[in-house]
Write an enzyme that holds these catalytic residues in place. Sequence first.
Site, PDB file in Angstrom:
ATOM      1  N   GLY A  31       0.802  -1.201   0.142  1.00 33.33           N
ATOM      2  CA  GLY A  31       0.108   0.111  -0.138  1.00 33.33           C
ATOM      3  C   GLY A  31       0.917   1.306   0.038  1.00 33.33           C
ATOM      4  CG  HIS A  37       3.323   0.690  -5.184  1.00 34.83           C
ATOM      5  ND1 HIS A  37       3.349   1.893  -4.551  1.00 34.83           N
ATOM      6  CD2 HIS A  37       4.145  -0.188  -4.736  1.00 34.83           C
ATOM      7  CE1 HIS A  37       4.001   1.529  -3.322  1.00 34.83           C
ATOM      8  NE2 HIS A  37       4.487   0.574  -3.542  1.00 34.83           N
ATOM      9  CD  GLN A  61       7.194  -7.928   4.040  1.00 33.55           C
ATOM     10  OE1 GLN A  61       6.902  -8.640   3.355  1.00 33.55           O
ATOM     11  NE2 GLN A  61       7.942  -6.896   3.510  1.00 33.55           N
ATOM     12  CG  ASP A 151      11.932  -3.285  -3.252  1.00 35.69           C
ATOM     13  OD1 ASP A 151      12.558  -3.107  -2.222  1.00 35.69           O
ATOM     14  OD2 ASP A 151      11.148  -3.101  -3.738  1.00 35.69           O
ATOM     15  CB  SER A 186      10.584   5.020  -1.602  1.00 35.83           C
ATOM     16  OG  SER A 186      10.535   4.522  -0.590  1.00 35.83           O
ATOM     17  CB  SER A 187       5.783   4.554   0.506  1.00 35.62           C
ATOM     18  OG  SER A 187       5.586   3.448  -0.145  1.00 35.62           O
ATOM     19  NE  ARG A 188      10.814   2.332   4.120  1.00 32.46           N
ATOM     20  CZ  ARG A 188      11.433   1.533   4.598  1.00 32.46           C
ATOM     21  NH1 ARG A 188      12.621   1.900   5.304  1.00 32.46           N
ATOM     22  NH2 ARG A 188      11.043   0.343   4.948  1.00 32.46           N
TER      23      ARG A 188
HETATM   24  P1  AMP Z   1       5.970  -2.495  -1.652  1.00 32.69           P
HETATM   25  O1  AMP Z   1       4.808  -1.950  -1.457  1.00 32.69           O
HETATM   26  O2  AMP Z   1       7.009  -1.467  -1.222  1.00 32.69           O
HETATM   27  O3  AMP Z   1       6.182  -3.766  -0.920  1.00 32.69           O
HETATM   28  O4  AMP Z   1       6.290  -2.484  -3.205  1.00 32.69           O
HETATM   29  C1  AMP Z   1       5.354  -3.298  -4.029  1.00 32.69           C
HETATM   30  C2  AMP Z   1       6.125  -3.554  -5.287  1.00 32.69           C
HETATM   31  O5  AMP Z   1       6.175  -2.153  -6.004  1.00 32.69           O
HETATM   32  C3  AMP Z   1       7.762  -4.217  -5.147  1.00 32.69           C
HETATM   33  O6  AMP Z   1       7.495  -5.211  -6.176  1.00 32.69           O
HETATM   34  C4  AMP Z   1       8.475  -3.133  -5.400  1.00 32.69           C
HETATM   35  O7  AMP Z   1       9.740  -3.464  -5.936  1.00 32.69           O
HETATM   36  C5  AMP Z   1       7.681  -2.104  -6.331  1.00 32.69           C
HETATM   37  N1  AMP Z   1       8.168  -0.935  -6.327  1.00 32.69           N
HETATM   38  C6  AMP Z   1       8.399   0.091  -5.032  1.00 32.69           C
HETATM   39  N2  AMP Z   1       9.085   1.198  -5.530  1.00 32.69           N
HETATM   40  C7  AMP Z   1       9.008   1.286  -6.988  1.00 32.69           C
HETATM   41  C8  AMP Z   1       9.430   1.960  -7.782  1.00 32.69           C
HETATM   42  N3  AMP Z   1      10.021   3.285  -7.676  1.00 32.69           N
HETATM   43  N4  AMP Z   1       9.433   1.610  -9.066  1.00 32.69           N
HETATM   44  C9  AMP Z   1       8.836   0.580  -9.761  1.00 32.69           C
HETATM   45  N5  AMP Z   1       8.467  -0.504  -8.784  1.00 32.69           N
HETATM   46  C10 AMP Z   1       8.399  -0.025  -7.490  1.00 32.69           C
END
Ligand code: AMP
Length: 279
Positions: A31, A37, A61, A151, A186-188
């Site tokens: 999310g 995403h 995790q 990732d 990134s969400s962060r």
């Molecule tokens: P997360 O919600 O952080 O677990 O990410 C979900 C998916 O989105 C994972 O497969 C991440 O590698 C991908 N993701 C996160 N950030 C990016 C980004 N900047 N560009 C492309 N994919 C991303």
Amino acid sequence: MKIARTNEQLSALLAEAKNNANTIGFVPTMGALHPGHLALIQQSINENTLTVCSIFVNPTQFNDAADLAKYPRTEESDIKQLEQINCDILYLPSVDEVYPNNWHSPEFDLGHLDTIMEGKMRPGHFKGMAQVVYRLLYLVRPNRLYMGQKDLQQFTIIKHLISQFDLGFELICAPIVREADGLAMSSRNIRLNEDERSIAPLIYKTLRAANSNTFKDPQIYCDFAITQLEHAYMKVEYVEVVDRNTLLPIKNWSDVKEKAICVAVQLGPIRLIDNIFID
Ligand code: AMP
């Protein structure tokens, strides 16, 4: 878009959709959705007749309870964004749906993959990640699974898992979506202050400087990269030039063709990771 909050609702929606769906694409997320995403979900929509996105902040995790509590949760805006791009199904389960009492996780042998780079800093993280992806794949049963290069270690571990358990899903690695100045989305990132945000694009700039003409061997490049980043007040956790398939460090640029450079730094309150592929 249909929303399933229980496994029963998900099964019913999938059974109904499967009559018309030739292929199912699946994008697992935690999310706090951003354009990175959404690009993954859009790719799945383009390549499949049905796309399922999941949003689940997986407690197994996180090795730090405070980190889990702090993880951003933006359900309303996530749903809106998914509706806008016409995602078909959103699976939004509770912890009890994903991990019912009668479910037992298989043992995952991740070899060296969960003790290097991110695994060194976050013990148990990748076993928890493998567990949730394995469970979600069982529930969704997609034809294609979409994960981000962002990732890379996570992607490589899931590739290993698919072959270890002979799962037969196609795994697709989607490119990193970046801000205009190169910072990987990134969400962060929203937790960076103005100064930190202005420094952060140096990570990608430093990655792009890797070049066998300028740096005689990978270690010389890594030393340069660490100096660059530390000059900008980042605390470098690692910079590594690795074989893209094993994620093990290489000594010479010519050791393997498919290489990646991976970096993790602490900048102000957050940890940032990034990588690039080089051939
Ligand atoms: P997360 O919600 O952080 O677990 O990410 C979900 C998916 O989105 C994972 O497969 C991440 O590698 C991908 N993701 C996160 N950030 C990016 C980004 N900047 N560009 C492309 N994919 C991303």
